[in-house]
Scaffold this motif. Structure first.
Motif, PDB file in Angstrom:
ATOM      1  N   PHE A   1       0.848  -1.190   0.000  1.00  0.00           N
ATOM      2  CA  PHE A   1       0.000   0.000   0.000  1.00  0.00           C
ATOM      3  C   PHE A   1       0.890   1.248   0.000  1.00  0.00           C
ATOM      4  CE2 PHE A   1      -2.629  -3.349   1.793  1.00  0.00           C
ATOM      5  CZ  PHE A   1      -3.834  -3.162   1.113  1.00  0.00           C
ATOM      6  N   PRO A   2       0.359   2.396  -0.423  1.00  0.00           N
ATOM      7  CA  PRO A   2       1.167   3.614  -0.456  1.00  0.00           C
ATOM      8  C   PRO A   2       1.870   3.931   0.865  1.00  0.00           C
ATOM      9  CG  PRO A   2      -0.859   3.965  -1.663  1.00  0.00           C
ATOM     10  CD  PRO A   2      -0.970   2.604  -1.043  1.00  0.00           C
ATOM     11  N   SER A   3       1.211   3.684   1.985  1.00  0.00           N
ATOM     12  CA  SER A   3       1.818   3.976   3.288  1.00  0.00           C
ATOM     13  C   SER A   3       3.024   3.094   3.576  1.00  0.00           C
ATOM     14  CB  SER A   3       0.782   3.804   4.398  1.00  0.00           C
ATOM     15  OG  SER A   3       0.314   2.462   4.448  1.00  0.00           O
ATOM     16  N   GLN A   4       3.177   2.017   2.842  1.00  0.00           N
ATOM     17  CA  GLN A   4       4.300   1.098   3.025  1.00  0.00           C
ATOM     18  C   GLN A   4       5.446   1.394   2.061  1.00  0.00           C
ATOM     19  OE1 GLN A   4       1.733  -2.402   2.369  1.00  0.00           O
ATOM     20  NE2 GLN A   4       2.226  -3.071   4.447  1.00  0.00           N
ATOM     21  N   MET A   5       5.313   2.466   1.278  1.00  0.00           N
ATOM     22  CA  MET A   5       6.312   2.785   0.270  1.00  0.00           C
ATOM     23  C   MET A   5       6.904   4.160   0.520  1.00  0.00           C
ATOM     24  SD  MET A   5       4.647   1.267  -3.259  1.00  0.00           S
ATOM     25  CE  MET A   5       2.988   1.912  -2.990  1.00  0.00           C
ATOM     26  N   SER A   6       8.143   4.348   0.072  1.00  0.00           N
ATOM     27  CA  SER A   6       8.796   5.658   0.162  1.00  0.00           C
ATOM     28  C   SER A   6       8.185   6.617  -0.856  1.00  0.00           C
ATOM     29  CB  SER A   6      10.290   5.509  -0.109  1.00  0.00           C
ATOM     30  OG  SER A   6      10.507   5.134  -1.467  1.00  0.00           O
ATOM     31  N   GLY A   7       8.556   7.891  -0.755  1.00  0.00           N
ATOM     32  CA  GLY A   7       8.069   8.869  -1.723  1.00  0.00           C
ATOM     33  C   GLY A   7       8.486   8.533  -3.139  1.00  0.00           C
ATOM     34  N   GLY A   8       9.735   8.086  -3.297  1.00  0.00           N
ATOM     35  CA  GLY A   8      10.196   7.712  -4.629  1.00  0.00           C
ATOM     36  C   GLY A   8       9.437   6.535  -5.194  1.00  0.00           C
ATOM     37  N   GLU A   9       9.125   5.569  -4.334  1.00  0.00           N
ATOM     38  CA  GLU A   9       8.362   4.405  -4.792  1.00  0.00           C
ATOM     39  C   GLU A   9       6.936   4.802  -5.165  1.00  0.00           C
ATOM     40  OE1 GLU A   9      10.506   0.725  -2.384  1.00  0.00           O
ATOM     41  OE2 GLU A   9       9.032   1.974  -1.349  1.00  0.00           O
ATOM     42  N   GLN A  10       6.346   5.698  -4.387  1.00  0.00           N
ATOM     43  CA  GLN A  10       4.997   6.156  -4.727  1.00  0.00           C
ATOM     44  C   GLN A  10       4.988   6.894  -6.063  1.00  0.00           C
ATOM     45  OE1 GLN A  10       2.489   7.786  -1.449  1.00  0.00           O
ATOM     46  NE2 GLN A  10       4.283   7.393  -0.159  1.00  0.00           N
ATOM     47  N   GLN A  11       6.025   7.684  -6.324  1.00  0.00           N
ATOM     48  CA  GLN A  11       6.079   8.373  -7.611  1.00  0.00           C
ATOM     49  C   GLN A  11       6.275   7.377  -8.751  1.00  0.00           C
ATOM     50  OE1 GLN A  11       4.849  10.680  -9.110  1.00  0.00           O
ATOM     51  NE2 GLN A  11       6.139  12.501  -8.925  1.00  0.00           N
ATOM     52  N   ARG A  12       6.976   6.277  -8.503  1.00  0.00           N
ATOM     53  CA  ARG A  12       7.112   5.236  -9.515  1.00  0.00           C
ATOM     54  C   ARG A  12       5.754   4.606  -9.826  1.00  0.00           C
ATOM     55  NH1 ARG A  12      12.633   2.522  -9.715  1.00  0.00           N
ATOM     56  NH2 ARG A  12      14.024   4.002  -8.699  1.00  0.00           N
ATOM     57  N   VAL A  13       4.940   4.409  -8.787  1.00  0.00           N
ATOM     58  CA  VAL A  13       3.586   3.891  -9.017  1.00  0.00           C
ATOM     59  C   VAL A  13       2.796   4.878  -9.876  1.00  0.00           C
ATOM     60  CG1 VAL A  13       1.406   3.191  -7.943  1.00  0.00           C
ATOM     61  CG2 VAL A  13       3.575   2.566  -6.860  1.00  0.00           C
ATOM     62  N   ALA A  14       2.929   6.168  -9.555  1.00  0.00           N
ATOM     63  CA  ALA A  14       2.220   7.190 -10.336  1.00  0.00           C
ATOM     64  C   ALA A  14       2.684   7.186 -11.787  1.00  0.00           C
ATOM     65  CB  ALA A  14       2.433   8.570  -9.708  1.00  0.00           C
ATOM     66  N   LEU A  15       3.988   6.986 -12.016  1.00  0.00           N
ATOM     67  CA  LEU A  15       4.496   6.896 -13.386  1.00  0.00           C
ATOM     68  C   LEU A  15       3.933   5.671 -14.106  1.00  0.00           C
ATOM     69  CD1 LEU A  15       8.278   7.808 -12.942  1.00  0.00           C
ATOM     70  CD2 LEU A  15       6.494   9.222 -13.955  1.00  0.00           C
ATOM     71  N   ALA A  16       3.898   4.547 -13.402  1.00  0.00           N
ATOM     72  CA  ALA A  16       3.341   3.328 -14.007  1.00  0.00           C
ATOM     73  C   ALA A  16       1.875   3.520 -14.354  1.00  0.00           C
ATOM     74  CB  ALA A  16       3.520   2.153 -13.051  1.00  0.00           C
ATOM     75  N   ARG A  17       1.126   4.185 -13.474  1.00  0.00           N
ATOM     76  CA  ARG A  17      -0.300   4.427 -13.728  1.00  0.00           C
ATOM     77  C   ARG A  17      -0.479   5.314 -14.960  1.00  0.00           C
ATOM     78  NH1 ARG A  17      -3.079   7.434  -8.932  1.00  0.00           N
ATOM     79  NH2 ARG A  17      -1.620   9.006  -9.695  1.00  0.00           N
ATOM     80  N   ALA A  18       0.385   6.328 -15.102  1.00  0.00           N
ATOM     81  CA  ALA A  18       0.287   7.217 -16.263  1.00  0.00           C
ATOM     82  C   ALA A  18       0.660   6.505 -17.553  1.00  0.00           C
ATOM     83  CB  ALA A  18       1.196   8.435 -16.057  1.00  0.00           C
ATOM     84  N   ALA A  19       1.619   5.552 -17.465  1.00  0.00           N
ATOM     85  CA  ALA A  19       2.105   4.879 -18.668  1.00  0.00           C
ATOM     86  C   ALA A  19       1.238   3.706 -19.097  1.00  0.00           C
ATOM     87  CB  ALA A  19       3.538   4.391 -18.436  1.00  0.00           C
ATOM     88  N   ALA A  20       0.500   3.121 -18.153  1.00  0.00           N
ATOM     89  CA  ALA A  20      -0.227   1.881 -18.431  1.00  0.00           C
ATOM     90  C   ALA A  20      -1.220   1.982 -19.595  1.00  0.00           C
ATOM     91  CB  ALA A  20      -0.930   1.396 -17.161  1.00  0.00           C
ATOM     92  N   PRO A  21      -1.916   3.101 -19.775  1.00  0.00           N
ATOM     93  CA  PRO A  21      -2.842   3.178 -20.929  1.00  0.00           C
ATOM     94  C   PRO A  21      -2.134   3.352 -22.266  1.00  0.00           C
ATOM     95  CG  PRO A  21      -3.500   4.672 -19.143  1.00  0.00           C
ATOM     96  CD  PRO A  21      -2.102   4.236 -18.855  1.00  0.00           C
TER      97      PRO A  21
END
Length: 234
Positions: free
Chosen positions: A144-164
């Protein structure tokens, strides 16, 4: 817009944004004309308050211009209603903000897959898993986001933007909340996503090292294109 070269992805014509406040009408953006070509990476730079983020919001249909036109992929965003803009953004754009905007009750995999599911992609979770692996989070899918660092959360955001698999990436200070080393890693990932998907990318940044990695840098000052950038605006 019919006389534009076919490789033109974004075309702004005499673009303006004005807002009414307690102190009267304020011009946020004025007289901006700019063409962006397919596959180009543009860095938007300038002092705080110069209108960089507002311009990005107009490009993504998250704010409506009060003057001029915003033509993206052959569509005039100024003629579209809110629902049409949301669909257009979903189908053609990936957006990354300085704040990660992850859903705290969802895992990394769910944060990336859910927008794909809502858009009707049958392979939503497979595609989400692929993008998370591409940004180095293959071992963090169930966190979950609370279990990740800021950099890891931004990586999730990048993956979400790239997935479509968007044709256009928009990023507003994507390294602004990160330390230097983490910000450098995110820069590398951004450029990797651009190259992997062949997308056009518009970045708002205060980081000179990120701007230097762009194909072209556009400087804003007081809501207008800096005169020194005028020759690059078309």
């Amino acid at each position: 817009m019919t006389d534009l070269p076919p490789e033109t992805v974004i075309s702004l014509t005499d673009l303006g944004l004005s807002l009414d406040g307690n102190a009267g009408r304020v011009d946020i953006l004025r007289g901006i004309s700019l063409n962006v070509m397919r596959g180009e990476t543009i860095g938007l730079v300038g002092p705080s308050g110069s209108g960089k983020s507002s311009l990005l919001m107009l490009l993504g249909g998250l704010e409506l211009a009060t003057a001029g036109t915003v033509n993206v992929l052959g569509r005039n965003l100024t003629d579209m209603n809110e629902d049409a803009l949301a669909r257009f953004r979903r189908d053609h754009m990936g957006v990354v903000f300085q704040s990660f905007h992850l859903i705290p009750t969802m895992t990394a995999l769910e944060n990336v897959a859910t927008p794909l599911e809502l858009a009707g992609h049958a392979d939503a979770f497979d595609r989400a898993r692929e993008e998370l692996q591409a940004v180095g989070l293959g071992a963090r899918l169930d966190h979950f986001p609370s279990q990740m660092s800021g950099g890891e959360q931004q990586r999730v955001a990048l993956a979400r933007a790239a997935a479509p698999r968007p044709q256009i990436f928009l990023a507003d200070e994507p390294t602004g909340n990160l330390d230097g080393a983490t910000g450098e890693a995110i820069m590398d990932l951004l450029m990797g996503l651009r190259d992997r998907h062949g997308a056009t990318m518009i970045l708002v940044t205060h980081a000179p090292e990120l701007a230097q990695r762009c194909d072209r840098v556009i400087r804003l000052r007081d809501g207008a294109l800096d005169l020194d950038e005028a020759q690059d605006a078309s």
